[in-house]
Write an enzyme that holds these catalytic residues in place. Structure first.
Site, PDB file in Angstrom:
ATOM      1  N   LYS A   1       0.834  -1.209   0.000  1.00 18.99           N
ATOM      2  CA  LYS A   1       0.000   0.000   0.000  1.00 18.99           C
ATOM      3  C   LYS A   1       0.864   1.253   0.000  1.00 18.99           C
ATOM      4  O   LYS A   1       1.805   1.360   0.778  1.00 18.99           O
ATOM      5  CB  LYS A   1      -0.887   0.025   1.249  1.00 18.99           C
ATOM      6  CG  LYS A   1      -1.827  -1.153   1.337  1.00 18.99           C
ATOM      7  CD  LYS A   1      -2.535  -1.170   2.679  1.00 18.99           C
ATOM      8  CE  LYS A   1      -1.584  -1.429   3.825  1.00 18.99           C
ATOM      9  NZ  LYS A   1      -2.303  -1.645   5.119  1.00 18.99           N
TER      10      LYS A   1
ATOM     11  N   THR B   1      -6.948   9.862   7.926  1.00 21.27           N
ATOM     12  CA  THR B   1      -6.589   8.588   7.294  1.00 21.27           C
ATOM     13  C   THR B   1      -6.249   7.511   8.325  1.00 21.27           C
ATOM     14  O   THR B   1      -5.716   6.469   7.974  1.00 21.27           O
ATOM     15  CB  THR B   1      -5.371   8.780   6.359  1.00 21.27           C
ATOM     16  OG1 THR B   1      -4.298   9.336   7.125  1.00 21.27           O
ATOM     17  CG2 THR B   1      -5.702   9.689   5.198  1.00 21.27           C
TER      18      THR B   1
ATOM     19  N   GLY C   1      -6.618   4.410  10.199  1.00 18.70           N
ATOM     20  CA  GLY C   1      -7.443   3.206  10.053  1.00 18.70           C
ATOM     21  C   GLY C   1      -7.721   2.814   8.611  1.00 18.70           C
ATOM     22  O   GLY C   1      -8.474   1.874   8.359  1.00 18.70           O
ATOM     23  N   THR C   2      -7.087   3.513   7.655  1.00 18.93           N
ATOM     24  CA  THR C   2      -7.322   3.141   6.248  1.00 18.93           C
ATOM     25  C   THR C   2      -6.834   1.713   5.970  1.00 18.93           C
ATOM     26  O   THR C   2      -7.472   0.979   5.222  1.00 18.93           O
ATOM     27  CB  THR C   2      -6.573   4.096   5.292  1.00 18.93           C
ATOM     28  OG1 THR C   2      -5.260   4.319   5.810  1.00 18.93           O
ATOM     29  CG2 THR C   2      -7.297   5.424   5.153  1.00 18.93           C
ATOM     30  N   GLY C   3      -5.702   1.361   6.588  1.00 21.84           N
ATOM     31  CA  GLY C   3      -5.142   0.033   6.335  1.00 21.84           C
ATOM     32  C   GLY C   3      -6.052  -1.072   6.860  1.00 21.84           C
ATOM     33  O   GLY C   3      -6.328  -2.062   6.161  1.00 21.84           O
ATOM     34  N   CYS C   4      -6.545  -0.899   8.099  1.00 20.72           N
ATOM     35  CA  CYS C   4      -7.447  -1.893   8.698  1.00 20.72           C
ATOM     36  C   CYS C   4      -8.722  -1.998   7.861  1.00 20.72           C
ATOM     37  O   CYS C   4      -9.235  -3.092   7.591  1.00 20.72           O
ATOM     38  CB  CYS C   4      -7.826  -1.492  10.123  1.00 20.72           C
ATOM     39  SG  CYS C   4      -6.406  -1.156  11.164  1.00 20.72           S
TER      40      CYS C   4
HETATM   41  N1  LIG Z   1      -5.078  10.270   1.446  1.00 21.96           N
HETATM   42  C1  LIG Z   1      -5.475   9.149   0.825  1.00 21.96           C
HETATM   43  N2  LIG Z   1      -6.265   9.222  -0.281  1.00 21.96           N
HETATM   44  C2  LIG Z   1      -6.680   8.112  -0.909  1.00 21.96           C
HETATM   45  N3  LIG Z   1      -6.360   6.881  -0.528  1.00 21.96           N
HETATM   46  C3  LIG Z   1      -5.563   6.726   0.557  1.00 21.96           C
HETATM   47  C4  LIG Z   1      -5.072   7.850   1.291  1.00 21.96           C
HETATM   48  N4  LIG Z   1      -4.328   7.390   2.334  1.00 21.96           N
HETATM   49  C5  LIG Z   1      -4.349   6.052   2.250  1.00 21.96           C
HETATM   50  N5  LIG Z   1      -5.069   5.636   1.182  1.00 21.96           N
HETATM   51  C6  LIG Z   1      -5.337   4.269   0.763  1.00 21.96           C
HETATM   52  O1  LIG Z   1      -5.785   3.562   1.898  1.00 21.96           O
HETATM   53  C7  LIG Z   1      -5.313   2.231   1.867  1.00 21.96           C
HETATM   54  C8  LIG Z   1      -4.499   1.955   3.135  1.00 21.96           C
HETATM   55  O2  LIG Z   1      -3.182   2.391   2.914  1.00 21.96           O
HETATM   56  P1  LIG Z   1      -2.202   2.968   4.003  1.00 21.96           P
HETATM   57  O3  LIG Z   1      -0.871   3.028   3.357  1.00 21.96           O
HETATM   58  O4  LIG Z   1      -2.758   4.227   4.567  1.00 21.96           O
HETATM   59  O5  LIG Z   1      -2.283   1.830   5.095  1.00 21.96           O
HETATM   60  P2  LIG Z   1      -1.816   1.822   6.586  1.00 21.96           P
HETATM   61  O6  LIG Z   1      -0.599   2.695   6.758  1.00 21.96           O
HETATM   62  O7  LIG Z   1      -1.696   0.420   6.965  1.00 21.96           O
HETATM   63  O8  LIG Z   1      -3.059   2.508   7.341  1.00 21.96           O
HETATM   64  P3  LIG Z   1      -3.319   2.550   8.945  1.00 21.96           P
HETATM   65  O9  LIG Z   1      -2.120   2.034   9.607  1.00 21.96           O
HETATM   66  O10 LIG Z   1      -3.609   4.005   9.250  1.00 21.96           O
HETATM   67  O11 LIG Z   1      -4.514   1.726   9.175  1.00 21.96           O
HETATM   68  C9  LIG Z   1      -4.512   2.110   0.592  1.00 21.96           C
HETATM   69  O12 LIG Z   1      -5.326   1.614  -0.444  1.00 21.96           O
HETATM   70  C10 LIG Z   1      -4.082   3.520   0.314  1.00 21.96           C
HETATM   71  O13 LIG Z   1      -3.796   3.723  -1.044  1.00 21.96           O
HETATM   72  C1  LIG Z   2      -5.386  -1.544  17.410  1.00 25.60           C
HETATM   73  C2  LIG Z   2      -4.762  -1.036  16.168  1.00 25.60           C
HETATM   74  N1  LIG Z   2      -4.645  -1.854  15.125  1.00 25.60           N
HETATM   75  C3  LIG Z   2      -4.090  -1.406  13.966  1.00 25.60           C
HETATM   76  C4  LIG Z   2      -3.637  -0.125  13.856  1.00 25.60           C
HETATM   77  C5  LIG Z   2      -2.984   0.349  12.577  1.00 25.60           C
HETATM   78  O1  LIG Z   2      -3.620   1.390  12.035  1.00 25.60           O
HETATM   79  C6  LIG Z   2      -3.777   0.716  14.982  1.00 25.60           C
HETATM   80  N2  LIG Z   2      -3.356   2.009  14.948  1.00 25.60           N
HETATM   81  N3  LIG Z   2      -4.340   0.231  16.115  1.00 25.60           N
HETATM   82 MG   LIG Z   3      -1.687  -0.460   8.691  1.00 22.18          MG
END
Ligand SMILES: Nc1ncnc2c1ncn2[C@@H]1O[C@H](COP(=O)(O)OP(=O)(O)OP(=O)(O)O)[C@@H](O)[C@H]1O
Ligand SMILES: Cc1ncc(CO)c(N)n1
Ligand SMILES: [Mg+2]
Length: 552
Positions: free
Chosen positions: A232, A265, A267-270
């Site tokens: 990502k 942003t 929690g986007t990854g979760c």
């Molecule tokens: N500002 C943004 N605009 C559009 N898409 C985004 C943006 N930020 C993240 N994404 C998308 O969200 C998804 C999660 O990616 P990201 O790299 O943020 O994950 P992450 O770091 O594991 O997130 P988190 O740890 O906050 O849960 C990906 O598909 C990424 O492209």
């Molecule tokens: C509990 C928990 N899981 C995953 C993430 C990653 O975003 C976070 N910040 N907190």
């Molecule tokens: Mg993440």
């Protein structure tokens, strides 16, 4: 090896192998068949016989094994919201409880691994789980307990989000877990979804600075055993787009979306991983699950880009895509205030053309002059132009705290998020309009008789427009009901009434004064078939207000 740019190229057919014993991916038809099956069997338990009925109304089911985020932006809370929004059931095994907010992680309390095992057993031994999604796995032992349960209770797919460091920089899983990911969990995974930092950590901290680096990383991570890899790029610096690299072992896909300019942003990854799991649980192929999930995250970020929760650097977003409506409508105190019917302006495109006014100019003049509600009645506009004009008018109206309704066109009202609609007796039936628009929107119905007014009330309307009171040019073949007809409807109606038809400066005061519970008058020509809409509206507003006051 080919490199496919997903936004430009048609995706090749993805074929999922069934050659591993741990988990899926089965074909769509297989999973659909399973969900349609109706099972009724008898089971022997200690000599007693129990009837077990499995309903065919099975809902796709994702189990998330993750940590709790007290701020509810990420972790278990994000997973629950994402699955609910994507209409999938979500059970939860909690691996850790974090004290966390928009500033960072203030504390972590790791669950004893035995208790994680107990939660896993409770869910997996009882419920039919389609897909397991993992988030924060804070210790190697917890990771091992999970792997053991996955071997004992195989599921259709395993989605691994290798959570290691929060965006605030706090460590959520240490180096021993990294080894567990590499050696035990990733080989079982159908997809792993590292962000840039996590991908780098899985590969002994190789630096990742570009999409090309992400591609190389995806390939190397694939060699650790997962069937698919999504690196990502949310955190990729200096990128206008938000690019994720997907690799299925054969092809690369660059999944592109516009980077939403927002602090929200967290929690986007979760959310992305849960949404992928949700689509897989519904029976989707991997590539299409990833695409849908990414589009969903982008939409949710867009909808909540201005949301303000917490004082820290990274806020949560709204998974239900509702907040845009709330902020847009927040300028109005009530959902519908019957007093807004006082001076009801109805636009007319031919009149605007005649006087050289754009619809936005006409609407601005009307609300500046004192119109208390506006209805766009654009019978001959192209849909595209209508939606564009409606969006502009909505902003104008809201800046004056005036609600905007759309005549007849529920689709246009939905597309521009107008405050509601006005429907006639031969337009969309009111109860259907209500079910399409939901409980919040304003619905008005044209009625000529007490019976129609009663029906409008039963069907969930908010007000009725009653007329034509006097003859008018704006509506052909429209039966006139006169002041007596209006009085009769007003007396019977349980809903507030606005009068329409041939009303203008000369008779508006008399109409208001002679019909006791009339809430207001609706006008077309008296405002819009005029050169100066602003002054006409001001004059009419003064007359109506005076008449309404003198009635009290
Ligand atoms: N500002 C943004 N605009 C559009 N898409 C985004 C943006 N930020 C993240 N994404 C998308 O969200 C998804 C999660 O990616 P990201 O790299 O943020 O994950 P992450 O770091 O594991 O997130 P988190 O740890 O906050 O849960 C990906 O598909 C990424 O492209
Ligand atoms: C509990 C928990 N899981 C995953 C993430 C990653 O975003 C976070 N910040 N907190
Ligand atoms: Mg993440």
């Amino acid at each position: 090896m080919t490199f496919a740019l997903y936004s430009l190229q048609v995706a090749p057919l993805v074929v999922f192998r069934q050659d591993r014993n741990s988990s899926f991916l089965s074909s769509n038809s297989d999973s659909n068949q399973k969900s349609k099956m109706h099972v009724s069997m008898t089971m022997q338990t200690d000599g007693a016989s129990t009837n077990i009925h499995t309903s065919h109304n099975k809902i796709p089911h994702v189990l998330t094994v993750a940590g709790s985020d007290s701020g509810s932006g990420a972790g278990i809370q994000a997973d629950l919201k994402a699955c609910a929004a994507r209409r999938v059931y979500c059970s939860t095994v909690i691996t850790a409880v974090t004290a966390q907010n928009t500033v960072g992680v203030q504390g972590v309390n790791i669950m004893p691994e035995d208790f994680v095992a107990e939660q896993l057993r409770s869910v997996l031994s009882d419920m039919h789980v389609d897909v397991v999604k993992t988030g924060m796995l804070p210790s190697l032992n917890i990771l091992k307990v999970l792997c053991q349960n996955l071997r004992e209770f195989p599921v259709k797919a395993l989605v691994v989000d290798p959570v290691m460091v929060s965006t605030s920089g706090d460590v959520l899983a240490g180096p021993s877990v990294l080894a567990g990911f590499r050696e035990e969990l990733l080989p079982m995974a159908d997809i792993v979804t590292p962000n840039i930092k996590e991908a780098s950590a899985l590969l002994n901290n190789v630096p990742l600075k570009s999409v090309s680096d992400m591609r190389d990383a995806a390939k190397l991570i694939h060699e650790l055993g997962p069937r698919n890899v999504l690196v990502k790029g949310g955190d990729l610096p200096d990128s206008l787009d938000s690019i994720d690299v997907f690799f299925d072992g054969e092809e690369f896909y660059e999944l592109c979306s516009l980077r939403v300019n927002t602090r929200n942003t967290h929690g986007t990854g979760c959310t992305l991983a849960s949404s992928i799991a949700a689509e897989l649980a519904k029976g989707s192929s991997m590539l299409s699950a990833v695409k849908v999930a990414k589009r969903y995250v982008e939409t949710a970020l867009n909808y909540s880009k201005d949301l303000l929760i917490g004082n820290g650097a990274q806020g949560p977003f709204d998974h239900f895509l509702a907040l845009k409506n709330i902020t847009q409508n927040s300028c109005r105190q009530d959902r519908f205030n019957p007093n807004d019917l006082l001076l009801y302006a109805v636009t007319d495109s031919s009149m605007n053309r005649k006087w050289g006014h754009s619809i936005a100019e006409a609407v601005r003049a009307a609300v500046e002059g004192g119109a208390t509600i506006v209805q766009l009645r654009e019978k001959d506009a192209e849909t595209r132009d209508f939606v564009d004009a409606a969006k502009v008018c909505l902003e104008i109206c809201h800046s004056f705290r005036v609600p905007l309704l759309i005549n007849d066109r529920i689709d246009v009202a939905l597309a521009c998020n107008a405050d509601g609609v006005h429907v006639g007796q031969s337009d969309m039936p009111t109860h259907l309009a209500r079910s399409l628009l939901g409980p919040e929107k304003i619905i008005g119905v044209s009625c000529k008789t007490p019976e129609q007014a009663e029906q409008a009330w039963i069907d969930g309307a908010d007000y009725i427009g009653c007329g034509g009171v006097y003859p008018t040019n704006t509506k052909a073949n429209n039966r006139t009901i006169g002041l007596d007809g209006l009085r009769e409807v007003c007396q019977a109606s349980k809903l507030p009434v606005v009068a329409i038809g041939g009303i203008g400066l000369s008779n508006a005061g008399a109409v208001m004064e002679s019909v006791p519970n009339l809430k207001g008058v609706a006008v077309v020509s008296a405002l819009f078939d005029r050169e100066c809409v602003l002054s006409e509206t001001r004059n009419l507003h003064a007359v109506i207000r005076e008449a309404a006051l003198s009635r009290k």
